[in-house]
Design a protein around this motif. Structure first.
Motif, PDB file in Angstrom:
ATOM      1  N   CYS A 146     -84.522 -22.777  59.616  1.00  0.00           N
ATOM      2  CA  CYS A 146     -85.294 -22.722  60.595  1.00  0.00           C
ATOM      3  C   CYS A 146     -86.742 -23.218  60.060  1.00  0.00           C
ATOM      4  N   VAL A 147     -87.316 -24.322  60.771  1.00  0.00           N
ATOM      5  CA  VAL A 147     -88.884 -24.456  60.584  1.00  0.00           C
ATOM      6  C   VAL A 147     -89.591 -24.436  61.964  1.00  0.00           C
ATOM      7  N   LYS A 148     -90.828 -23.898  62.101  1.00  0.00           N
ATOM      8  CA  LYS A 148     -91.557 -23.857  62.961  1.00  0.00           C
ATOM      9  C   LYS A 148     -92.899 -24.642  62.967  1.00  0.00           C
ATOM     10  N   ALA A 149     -92.953 -25.494  63.845  1.00  0.00           N
ATOM     11  CA  ALA A 149     -94.055 -26.490  64.172  1.00  0.00           C
ATOM     12  C   ALA A 149     -95.224 -25.924  64.961  1.00  0.00           C
ATOM     13  N   GLU A 150     -96.366 -25.823  64.428  1.00  0.00           N
ATOM     14  CA  GLU A 150     -97.554 -25.173  65.291  1.00  0.00           C
ATOM     15  C   GLU A 150     -98.508 -26.271  65.492  1.00  0.00           C
ATOM     16  N   PRO A 151     -99.394 -25.989  66.633  1.00  0.00           N
ATOM     17  CA  PRO A 151    -100.676 -26.907  66.608  1.00  0.00           C
ATOM     18  C   PRO A 151    -101.561 -26.387  65.523  1.00  0.00           C
ATOM     19  N   PRO A 152    -102.608 -27.236  65.213  1.00  0.00           N
ATOM     20  CA  PRO A 152    -103.615 -26.549  64.210  1.00  0.00           C
ATOM     21  C   PRO A 152    -104.273 -25.606  64.648  1.00  0.00           C
ATOM     22  N   GLY A 153    -104.700 -24.558  63.954  1.00  0.00           N
ATOM     23  CA  GLY A 153    -105.852 -23.533  64.466  1.00  0.00           C
ATOM     24  C   GLY A 153    -106.891 -23.735  65.156  1.00  0.00           C
ATOM     25  N   PRO A 154    -107.507 -22.862  65.970  1.00  0.00           N
ATOM     26  CA  PRO A 154    -108.650 -23.203  66.705  1.00  0.00           C
ATOM     27  C   PRO A 154    -109.746 -23.840  65.690  1.00  0.00           C
ATOM     28  N   LYS A 155    -110.738 -24.599  66.595  1.00  0.00           N
ATOM     29  CA  LYS A 155    -111.855 -25.066  65.566  1.00  0.00           C
ATOM     30  C   LYS A 155    -112.835 -23.950  65.073  1.00  0.00           C
TER      31      LYS A 155
END
Length: 303
Positions: A42-51
């Protein structure tokens, strides 16, 4: 001395299956946790963290409002950052999808289309890839805003002003999503092609609500309060959850309380309710725990 038998090895029916998840919050990661337990890579792709956030901050809201839950859900799962609005990261995503068997998503259909991840386009580009799409409600309702609480309310599972004890629709949806991954893998073994499996949280809530729609958990139902052996009562120093539903358990409870047991109607009589309530109210948790063990009565005491 005969050695204790070794426990059977855990089944890993998804061993060798590669799953990539874009699903955030709770249902998707909870499904991924179960999928990994079944042996998938399993691989999880997340958006970058908040600015402005410290380096390494998760782009999944769960990682920001409950770090402990996030850590448990993602234990042993590789997490990468991908900005799906970036051409560079879109290329990286599709390279990963070339090596992926199942993609797990939790976006609205319109959001997937904007990200060029709609089913038709994906299936054309990756014909053996299956997609398990977690949505709030099925079909045309998939664009409606909602959350666990609204789906439970719609299914008739919110009965007062108190919040439900857990997130039933989210966790039920996670179970259904992991089941959908199994379905997708089996289907591809027969057809050689990927498939689209939609999982709606509202459907998960409706499934959990079936006993209520049948009347089982309504106040007039046997497990809704009508049976004196299946209720929560106060005791001397707390509460006790009693589940003496079957006739032999109900008879044992009535015997302990000094109530004549004349058949299956006895636990439904108002007098039985009052007598059992009075009996339990006068006992401590310790006394009731001992009684349960001695008389083989299914109950659990609570503070």
């Amino acid at each position: 001395m005969t050695p204790a038998p070794r426990p059977a090895p855990a089944l890993k029916p998804l061993r060798g299956v590669r799953v990539l998840s874009l699903a955030l919050n709770l249902p998707g990661p909870a499904a991924l946790m179960r999928i990994k337990a079944m042996g998938a890579t399993c691989v999880k792709a997340e958006p970058p963290g908040p600015k402005g956030a410290p380096a390494g901050t998760s782009g999944d809201p769960m990682g920001q409002y409950n770090a402990n839950a996030y850590a448990t859900l993602h234990q042993g799962i590789k997490v990468i950052a991908l900005d799906l609005k970036s051409d560079k990261d879109q290329i990286a995503l599709h390279k990963a999808l070339d090596r992926t068997d199942v993609l797990l998503t939790s976006f609205r259909p319109s959001a997937l289309e904007k990200l060029q991840l709609g089913w038709k386009g994906l299936h054309k580009r990756h014909p053996t890839l299956s997609v398990v799409a977690i949505v709030g409600a099925p079909g045309q309702r998939a664009e409606e805003p909602g959350h666990d609480l609204t789906y439970l309310a719609d299914a008739g599972l919110v009965t007062g002003l108190d919040l439900p004890a857990t997130l039933f629709a989210d966790m039920g949806g996670a179970l259904m999503a992991s089941e959908a991954v199994l379905r997708a893998v089996l289907a591809r073994q027969h057809s050689g092609k990927g498939s689209l499996q939609e999982v709606a949280l509202s459907d998960a809530a409706a499934w959990l609500a079936l006993p209520r729609t049948w009347g089982l958990t309504l106040p007039t139902g046997a497990v809704g309060g009508a049976h004196a052996g299946y209720r929560i009562y106060p005791c001397k120093d707390g509460r006790v959850a009693v589940a003496a539903l079957e006739p032999h358990f109900a008879a044992a409870l009535c015997s302990a309380a000094g109530i004549p047991f004349s058949g299956q109607r006895t636990p439904l009589e108002p007098e039985t309710h009052h007598a059992i309530a009075a009996f339990l109210r006068g006992r401590t948790r310790r006394q009731l725990d001992r009684l349960a063990e001695e008389k083989d009565i299914p109950l659990h005491t609570l503070a």
